[in-house]
Design an enzyme around this catalytic site. Sequence first.
Site, PDB file in Angstrom:
ATOM      1  N   PRO A   1       0.820  -1.211   0.000  1.00 64.44           N
ATOM      2  CA  PRO A   1       0.000   0.000   0.000  1.00 64.44           C
ATOM      3  C   PRO A   1       0.854   1.262   0.000  1.00 64.44           C
ATOM      4  O   PRO A   1       1.715   1.439   0.851  1.00 64.44           O
ATOM      5  CB  PRO A   1      -0.799  -0.109   1.307  1.00 64.44           C
ATOM      6  CG  PRO A   1      -0.525  -1.461   1.858  1.00 64.44           C
ATOM      7  CD  PRO A   1       0.713  -1.962   1.240  1.00 64.44           C
ATOM      8  N   GLU A   2       0.607   2.103  -0.971  1.00 65.03           N
ATOM      9  CA  GLU A   2       1.170   3.447  -0.994  1.00 65.03           C
ATOM     10  C   GLU A   2      -0.010   4.401  -0.812  1.00 65.03           C
ATOM     11  O   GLU A   2      -1.103   3.962  -0.476  1.00 65.03           O
ATOM     12  CB  GLU A   2       1.932   3.680  -2.304  1.00 65.03           C
ATOM     13  CG  GLU A   2       3.021   2.623  -2.508  1.00 65.03           C
ATOM     14  CD  GLU A   2       3.739   2.703  -3.840  1.00 65.03           C
ATOM     15  OE1 GLU A   2       3.918   3.816  -4.356  1.00 65.03           O
ATOM     16  OE2 GLU A   2       4.111   1.647  -4.355  1.00 65.03           O
TER      17      GLU A   2
END
Length: 269
Positions: A2-3
Amino acid sequence: MPELPEVETVVQTLKPRLIKETITAMKILFPKMVKTDSSVFQTKPIGQTIQDIHRKGKFIIFELDTDVLIFHLRMEGKFFIKKDEPFDKHEHLVLYLSSGRTLRYHDFRKFGTAHLLPIETYQEVSPLNQVGPEPKDTNLHQYYVRIKDSKRPIKAILLDQTKMSGLGNIYVDETLFQARIHPERKAVDLKEKEVVNIVLAAREVLAKAVALGGTTIRSYTSSLGVHGRFQNELKVHTKAGEPCPVCGTPIIKIKVTGRGTYVCPKCQK
DNA sequence: CCCGTGCCCTGGCGGC
DNA sequence: TGCCGCCAGGGCACGG
């Protein structure tokens, strides 16, 4: 992994389901992920109500009455909302909610973290005081001034969350491809216009990824996860050997400060 | 202060 | 087929 876009999607998904839920109990199944004194962490949230959920960079912030619960998902962390099913072996933290449901933090690599901090001061202390502005809030000239003397590769600087937050390995590669800049260029060798173009590219890439719900590279069956569609928009990341969408030259994979990096050797200078 | 390296962790994959 | 060893990677501690 996840960014910013994936974390934003998680926040938007959790919010309508969890706001106004009161935490009635907590179970910590993997104590090492908790970075606050464990007796405080375990007892203080009980009886508090989730008033809001937001994020700063890649950190997710559950705003309670007097404290905040802060999670970082690292690469594989995700949340599930379940009833009273048995615990999965990868569920490390469980919040029991007043509706009878449970919120479960799931992370098979055990890299994610959790903090509990007072709501009045959490922004001024670690870990959130280390988080810089995200690209859309970054002042272009100030950012250039801040990085212009560094001899580090621009990719390393873009991954540095203290200078600017939200970009991870995927979106840095996509940003630098869009800006036509080679990831190994040293910041000190970049002109101001090039740095400005990089930040503008980061804004565009992130905005598009947020609109598409982020990127799902590994496919998981998740009841409450990221079903992003931005993976269909990736131009270079994971595309080694495939033709560059601009010039047709095969994309290559290299290593930059220890990170797998995808680049078009012709377009990116 | 700045920068590079190693660590945390485990599913998945390549090699034999 | 099965097993071993290695890789991936965000952020932090540490050392030069």
